[in-house]
Design a protein around this motif. Structure first.
Motif, PDB file in Angstrom:
ATOM      1  N   GLY A  12       1.108  -1.668  -0.068  1.00 50.68           N
ATOM      2  CA  GLY A  12       0.029   0.152   0.503  1.00 50.68           C
ATOM      3  C   GLY A  12       1.020   1.358  -0.050  1.00 50.68           C
ATOM      4  O   GLY A  12       0.118   2.040   0.145  1.00 50.68           O
ATOM      5  N   LYS A  13       2.206   0.801  -0.079  1.00 57.32           N
ATOM      6  CA  LYS A  13       3.107   2.694  -0.040  1.00 57.32           C
ATOM      7  C   LYS A  13       3.864   2.686  -1.710  1.00 57.32           C
ATOM      8  O   LYS A  13       4.520   1.604  -1.790  1.00 57.32           O
ATOM      9  N   THR A  14       4.800   3.736  -1.027  1.00 58.66           N
ATOM     10  CA  THR A  14       5.189   4.027  -2.764  1.00 58.66           C
ATOM     11  C   THR A  14       6.757   4.319  -1.480  1.00 58.66           C
ATOM     12  O   THR A  14       7.368   4.931  -0.681  1.00 58.66           O
ATOM     13  N   GLY A  15       7.765   3.320  -2.227  1.00 57.03           N
ATOM     14  CA  GLY A  15       8.954   4.269  -1.952  1.00 57.03           C
ATOM     15  C   GLY A  15       9.569   4.849  -3.173  1.00 57.03           C
ATOM     16  O   GLY A  15       9.380   4.530  -4.441  1.00 57.03           O
ATOM     17  N   ARG A  16      10.211   5.587  -3.289  1.00 56.17           N
ATOM     18  CA  ARG A  16      11.099   6.999  -4.189  1.00 56.17           C
ATOM     19  C   ARG A  16      13.214   6.842  -3.909  1.00 56.17           C
ATOM     20  O   ARG A  16      12.941   6.282  -2.603  1.00 56.17           O
ATOM     21  N   ILE A  39       4.827  -2.024  -8.534  1.00 56.40           N
ATOM     22  CA  ILE A  39       5.661  -1.379  -9.766  1.00 56.40           C
ATOM     23  C   ILE A  39       6.158  -0.575  -9.477  1.00 56.40           C
ATOM     24  O   ILE A  39       6.390   0.215  -8.355  1.00 56.40           O
ATOM     25  N   VAL A  40       7.155  -1.315 -11.451  1.00 54.94           N
ATOM     26  CA  VAL A  40       8.689  -0.355 -11.064  1.00 54.94           C
ATOM     27  C   VAL A  40       8.503   0.915 -12.035  1.00 54.94           C
ATOM     28  O   VAL A  40       8.645  -0.085 -13.497  1.00 54.94           O
ATOM     29  N   LEU A  41       8.920   2.075 -11.188  1.00 55.98           N
ATOM     30  CA  LEU A  41       9.365   3.123 -12.378  1.00 55.98           C
ATOM     31  C   LEU A  41      11.011   3.381 -12.525  1.00 55.98           C
ATOM     32  O   LEU A  41      11.067   3.729 -11.198  1.00 55.98           O
ATOM     33  N   HIS A  63      -4.730   7.435  -8.689  1.00 51.91           N
ATOM     34  CA  HIS A  63      -4.318   9.183  -9.008  1.00 51.91           C
ATOM     35  C   HIS A  63      -2.627   8.748  -7.696  1.00 51.91           C
ATOM     36  O   HIS A  63      -1.637   9.432  -8.569  1.00 51.91           O
ATOM     37  N   THR A  64      -2.264   7.753  -7.613  1.00 52.58           N
ATOM     38  CA  THR A  64      -1.237   7.603  -7.269  1.00 52.58           C
ATOM     39  C   THR A  64       0.216   6.498  -7.767  1.00 52.58           C
ATOM     40  O   THR A  64       0.687   6.989  -8.228  1.00 52.58           O
ATOM     41  N   GLY A 210       1.574   7.883   2.398  1.00 51.27           N
ATOM     42  CA  GLY A 210       1.808   7.618   0.645  1.00 51.27           C
ATOM     43  C   GLY A 210       2.903   7.122   0.134  1.00 51.27           C
ATOM     44  O   GLY A 210       2.841   5.912   0.431  1.00 51.27           O
ATOM     45  N   VAL A 211       4.178   7.913   0.256  1.00 55.58           N
ATOM     46  CA  VAL A 211       5.680   8.024   0.163  1.00 55.58           C
ATOM     47  C   VAL A 211       5.771   7.839   1.233  1.00 55.58           C
ATOM     48  O   VAL A 211       6.740   8.643   2.287  1.00 55.58           O
TER      49      VAL A 211
END
Length: 298
Positions: A12-16, A39-41, A63-64, A210-211
């Motif tokens: 449920g979280k995002t990492g940068r 998902i990897v961008l 929207h994420t 979120g991030v």
């Protein structure tokens, strides 16, 4: 032997991650991945090679995906990969995600993770799978990882139920039209493919981070580590003596939520065929029990 540290991103979280000199983190990872999608961008942020990793769940809003795409430099090549495995346990997840990516016009490549691989690690150069007993991978976790795992899915599931209650109220008021022979509904001139799609738009997002990682772990928000106000209110109305099974807890949730829909009788919305709550009641009941918020009286 060189051991590289990777920041683990909870579901449920995002990492940068942008590679910087002197950093003790070499990339991002997800483990375990059974039944999950990742998902990897890969692209550039501020002209620096960078990646985003979204540990996807069914509650992850569209929207994420758009926000992460827009966080990269414009007019630079952006590659998007979707990794998945063990989807026999969650067959609809990849289909829903695939549709959402298409709707957002995000070109992507699907990649299946071999079943025996327990996780993935990602850097700008490559994304690879690894076994949990690998000596070459050191996992670094958020200090509140256990709480995040416990409360993220719980709060999001009950946020959905809260939205379904609002849909119930609108139905009683005659403000929602059901498209015959389909799950489509109409509200305020807009068409929604499923009642849950409208439900999630009728309630405010959970106050959560979120991030969770941006070259370092971020502080968790209050609902990352604790139950939402909506859950707390519901629990206060549950008769603990009657909590003898998952079905019994689901029945109580049905009673409480139906009353909040302002229905004259629960019979108008039977548990087995509930147009709003459906199987989400049982999922919510199971979550309350597995998270030890409710203890069964056997």
């Amino acid at each position: 032997m060189t051991v590289t540290s990777y920041a683990r991103i909870p579901q449920g979280k995002t990492g940068r991650y942008t590679q910087t000199e002197g950093s003790n983190i070499g990339g991002l990872c997800v483990s375990p991945v059974s039944g999950h999608a990742v998902i990897v961008l890969k692209g550039k942020r501020n002209q620096k090679e960078s990646i985003s990793l979204i540990h996807y769940s069914k509650y992850t809003p569209t929207h994420t995906l758009n926000a992460e795409r827009n966080s990269f430099d414009k007019n630079e090549e952006l590659k998007v990969f979707v990794y998945f495995n063990h989807l026999t346990t969650n067959p609809q997840l990849i289909e829903v995600l695939h549709v959402r990516l298409q709707e957002s016009s995000i070109a992507h490549e699907l990649r299946e993770i071999p079943e025996k691989q327990k996780g993935i690690i990602s850097t700008y150069e490559s994304t690879a799978t690894f076994n949990s007993d690998s000596d070459e991978v050191k996992i670094v976790s958020h200090e509140n990882e256990k709480a995040i795992k416990k409360y993220y899915l719980l709060n999001e599931q009950f946020r959905l139920l809260n939205g379904l209650v609002q849909v119930g109220k609108l139905t009683v008021e005659g403000k929602i039209e059901h498209v015959p022979h389909s799950k489509y509904i109409k509200y305020n001139k807009d068409i929604y493919r499923h009642v849950s799609e409208l439900a999630t738009k009728l309630v405010d997002p959970i106050e959560a981070t979120g991030v969770i990682f941006d070259n370092e772990f971020k502080e968790a928000d209050k609902h990352d580590v604790g139950a939402s106000t909506f859950i707390t209110e519901l629990i206060s109305d549950i008769t603990t003596e009657k909590c003898t099974s998952i079905d019994a807890v689901a029945t109580q949730l049905n009673r409480i939520l139906t009353s909040r829909c302002q229905m004259s009788s629960p019979r108008e919305l039977p548990t087995q065929d509930h147009p709003f709550f459906g199987n989400d009641l049982k999922i919510a009941a199971q979550m309350l029990i597995s998270s030890s918020i409710i203890t069964l009286n056997e």
